[in-house]
Motif scaffolding. Sequence first.
Motif, PDB file in Angstrom:
ATOM      1  N   MET A   1      -9.854 -17.049  -2.929  1.00 12.86           N
ATOM      2  CA  MET A   1     -10.545 -17.040  -1.646  1.00 12.86           C
ATOM      3  C   MET A   1      -9.670 -16.429  -0.549  1.00 12.86           C
ATOM      4  O   MET A   1     -10.143 -15.648   0.282  1.00 12.86           O
ATOM      5  N   VAL A   2      -8.369 -16.767  -0.539  1.00 15.90           N
ATOM      6  CA  VAL A   2      -7.454 -16.239   0.469  1.00 15.90           C
ATOM      7  C   VAL A   2      -7.361 -14.719   0.372  1.00 15.90           C
ATOM      8  O   VAL A   2      -7.403 -14.005   1.389  1.00 15.90           O
ATOM      9  N   LEU A   3      -7.220 -14.191  -0.846  1.00 13.44           N
ATOM     10  CA  LEU A   3      -7.141 -12.742  -1.032  1.00 13.44           C
ATOM     11  C   LEU A   3      -8.454 -12.061  -0.656  1.00 13.44           C
ATOM     12  O   LEU A   3      -8.465 -10.995  -0.032  1.00 13.44           O
ATOM     13  N   PHE A   4      -9.563 -12.652  -1.020  1.00 12.14           N
ATOM     14  CA  PHE A   4     -10.884 -12.098  -0.722  1.00 12.14           C
ATOM     15  C   PHE A   4     -11.064 -11.960   0.785  1.00 12.14           C
ATOM     16  O   PHE A   4     -11.400 -10.877   1.300  1.00 12.14           O
ATOM     17  N   LEU A   5     -10.822 -13.036   1.515  1.00 10.31           N
ATOM     18  CA  LEU A   5     -11.005 -13.022   2.965  1.00 10.31           C
ATOM     19  C   LEU A   5      -9.909 -12.203   3.657  1.00 10.31           C
ATOM     20  O   LEU A   5     -10.176 -11.520   4.659  1.00 10.31           O
ATOM     21  N   GLY A   6      -8.679 -12.273   3.130  1.00  7.32           N
ATOM     22  CA  GLY A   6      -7.587 -11.522   3.735  1.00  7.32           C
ATOM     23  C   GLY A   6      -7.804 -10.025   3.669  1.00  7.32           C
ATOM     24  O   GLY A   6      -7.512  -9.302   4.637  1.00  7.32           O
TER      25      GLY A   6
ATOM     26  N   LEU B   1      -2.665  -8.913   0.754  1.00  2.00           N
ATOM     27  CA  LEU B   1      -3.709  -9.170   1.737  1.00  2.00           C
ATOM     28  C   LEU B   1      -4.196  -7.909   2.441  1.00  2.00           C
ATOM     29  O   LEU B   1      -5.267  -7.911   3.040  1.00  2.00           O
ATOM     30  N   TYR B   2      -3.410  -6.852   2.358  1.00  2.00           N
ATOM     31  CA  TYR B   2      -3.669  -5.651   3.155  1.00  2.00           C
ATOM     32  C   TYR B   2      -4.730  -4.764   2.495  1.00  2.00           C
ATOM     33  O   TYR B   2      -4.764  -4.612   1.279  1.00  2.00           O
ATOM     34  N   GLN B   3      -5.566  -4.152   3.332  1.00  2.00           N
ATOM     35  CA  GLN B   3      -6.586  -3.225   2.828  1.00  2.00           C
ATOM     36  C   GLN B   3      -7.020  -2.298   3.953  1.00  2.00           C
ATOM     37  O   GLN B   3      -7.118  -2.709   5.112  1.00  2.00           O
ATOM     38  N   GLU B   4      -7.282  -1.037   3.624  1.00  2.00           N
ATOM     39  CA  GLU B   4      -7.726  -0.096   4.652  1.00  2.00           C
ATOM     40  C   GLU B   4      -8.793   0.884   4.155  1.00  2.00           C
ATOM     41  O   GLU B   4      -9.263   1.712   4.929  1.00  2.00           O
TER      42      GLU B   4
ATOM     43  N   GLN C   1     -12.156   0.784  -2.019  1.00  3.44           N
ATOM     44  CA  GLN C   1     -11.226  -0.107  -2.713  1.00  3.44           C
ATOM     45  C   GLN C   1     -11.482  -1.554  -2.317  1.00  3.44           C
ATOM     46  O   GLN C   1     -11.362  -2.468  -3.145  1.00  3.44           O
ATOM     47  N   LEU C   2     -11.861  -1.783  -1.062  1.00  2.00           N
ATOM     48  CA  LEU C   2     -12.178  -3.141  -0.617  1.00  2.00           C
ATOM     49  C   LEU C   2     -13.347  -3.719  -1.406  1.00  2.00           C
ATOM     50  O   LEU C   2     -13.286  -4.858  -1.887  1.00  2.00           O
ATOM     51  N   VAL C   3     -14.403  -2.940  -1.556  1.00  2.00           N
ATOM     52  CA  VAL C   3     -15.588  -3.412  -2.273  1.00  2.00           C
ATOM     53  C   VAL C   3     -15.258  -3.702  -3.735  1.00  2.00           C
ATOM     54  O   VAL C   3     -15.632  -4.754  -4.277  1.00  2.00           O
ATOM     55  N   ILE C   4     -14.541  -2.793  -4.375  1.00  2.00           N
ATOM     56  CA  ILE C   4     -14.203  -2.967  -5.785  1.00  2.00           C
ATOM     57  C   ILE C   4     -13.292  -4.174  -5.982  1.00  2.00           C
ATOM     58  O   ILE C   4     -13.516  -5.012  -6.871  1.00  2.00           O
ATOM     59  N   ASP C   5     -12.257  -4.288  -5.141  1.00  2.00           N
ATOM     60  CA  ASP C   5     -11.310  -5.394  -5.288  1.00  2.00           C
ATOM     61  C   ASP C   5     -11.982  -6.743  -5.051  1.00  2.00           C
ATOM     62  O   ASP C   5     -11.724  -7.713  -5.778  1.00  2.00           O
TER      63      ASP C   5
ATOM     64  N   ARG D   1       3.560   3.497   0.315  1.00  2.00           N
ATOM     65  CA  ARG D   1       3.505   2.046   0.485  1.00  2.00           C
ATOM     66  C   ARG D   1       2.389   1.467  -0.381  1.00  2.00           C
ATOM     67  O   ARG D   1       1.302   2.029  -0.467  1.00  2.00           O
ATOM     68  N   CYS D   2       2.676   0.352  -1.004  1.00  2.00           N
ATOM     69  CA  CYS D   2       1.718  -0.301  -1.898  1.00  2.00           C
ATOM     70  C   CYS D   2       1.022  -1.442  -1.158  1.00  2.00           C
ATOM     71  O   CYS D   2       1.631  -2.149  -0.364  1.00  2.00           O
ATOM     72  N   PHE D   3      -0.234  -1.621  -1.469  1.00  2.00           N
ATOM     73  CA  PHE D   3      -0.969  -2.729  -0.871  1.00  2.00           C
ATOM     74  C   PHE D   3      -2.177  -3.061  -1.735  1.00  2.00           C
ATOM     75  O   PHE D   3      -2.599  -2.276  -2.579  1.00  2.00           O
ATOM     76  N   GLY D   4      -2.721  -4.247  -1.495  1.00  2.00           N
ATOM     77  CA  GLY D   4      -3.906  -4.679  -2.226  1.00  2.00           C
ATOM     78  C   GLY D   4      -3.572  -5.631  -3.368  1.00  2.00           C
ATOM     79  O   GLY D   4      -2.426  -5.714  -3.818  1.00  2.00           O
ATOM     80  N   PRO D   5      -4.587  -6.341  -3.863  1.00  2.00           N
ATOM     81  CA  PRO D   5      -4.372  -7.351  -4.912  1.00  2.00           C
ATOM     82  C   PRO D   5      -4.484  -6.815  -6.330  1.00  2.00           C
ATOM     83  O   PRO D   5      -4.755  -7.575  -7.257  1.00  2.00           O
ATOM     84  N   ASN D   6      -4.282  -5.507  -6.524  1.00  2.00           N
ATOM     85  CA  ASN D   6      -4.501  -4.928  -7.845  1.00  2.00           C
ATOM     86  C   ASN D   6      -3.632  -5.505  -8.955  1.00  2.00           C
ATOM     87  O   ASN D   6      -4.122  -5.715 -10.072  1.00  2.00           O
TER      88      ASN D   6
END
Length: 253
Positions: A55-60, A102-105, A109-113, A168-173
């Motif tokens: 839930m934290v990753l989803f909302l973050g 937590l980061y996304q731009e 990628q947001l929808v898929i993750d 720079r790397c980001f996201g919950p992949n």
Amino acid sequence: AGSENNALQGTNSVKAYTSDEDDNKDNHENPYGEQNAEKGYMPFPPPFHTVNIVMVLFLGNIFFYLLMNFSGSDEIRDFAVEHFTLSHENYHLIYPFFTSSLYQEQILQLVIDCWLLYQFGNSVLGFLGGKRLLAFWAMTSVGGGLLHIGRQKFELYYGHDPLEVRGRCFGPNPFILGLVGVEGLIFRHLNFMQNPPVPFLVMTAFVMIIDVWRIFTTKPEEHGAPTGGALVAYIFWALPTKLFGLSRLTASL
């Protein structure tokens, strides 16, 4: 009277045996069970029924996407990039290994993750429980991040311009790929499913290939999702097997 009592006892024994047999059948049919499932205390469907890492990753990710695209402040964006993405420039601070999840731009990628977090996070959360899933997230995030920091250090050591090695790397992949890898291993070792669906195993193997391929093909200046989670999950399979209660799945195989 004696024969009637014996008959009644026999009937009770049959009923008890049938009840136990049905319970065992239900346990086999449920791959995750209820022993680690947490009771919800919020009026939302799983995995949003408790405060957990999914839930934290989803909302973050949603929050940072909105922040980066609609805040209108360069200072806020620079702060987010500095403290919520990971690279060889800030890895020594340690916390970017975790905050970068937590980061996304990017909207796609947001929808898929978010979809993958919901699908795989929900099922594995019901099996592992919140605390062990949190530990698994930390393991995959640190492992995947170290792989990419090592790649960047390798590029710098062999003569790449430091101004170019700024990806720079980001996201919950890493966490998502780790979930896919571990869920494939869970299904492959479940006692009730000796022959898992071929498409599922193909998907698991495909994710593993993509995971490794991305590590070696990411450009030095590329900003985007880190990988390595599936690789870390496979390498440390013995660790989650013991710590996360998966050993009972393979005990009788």
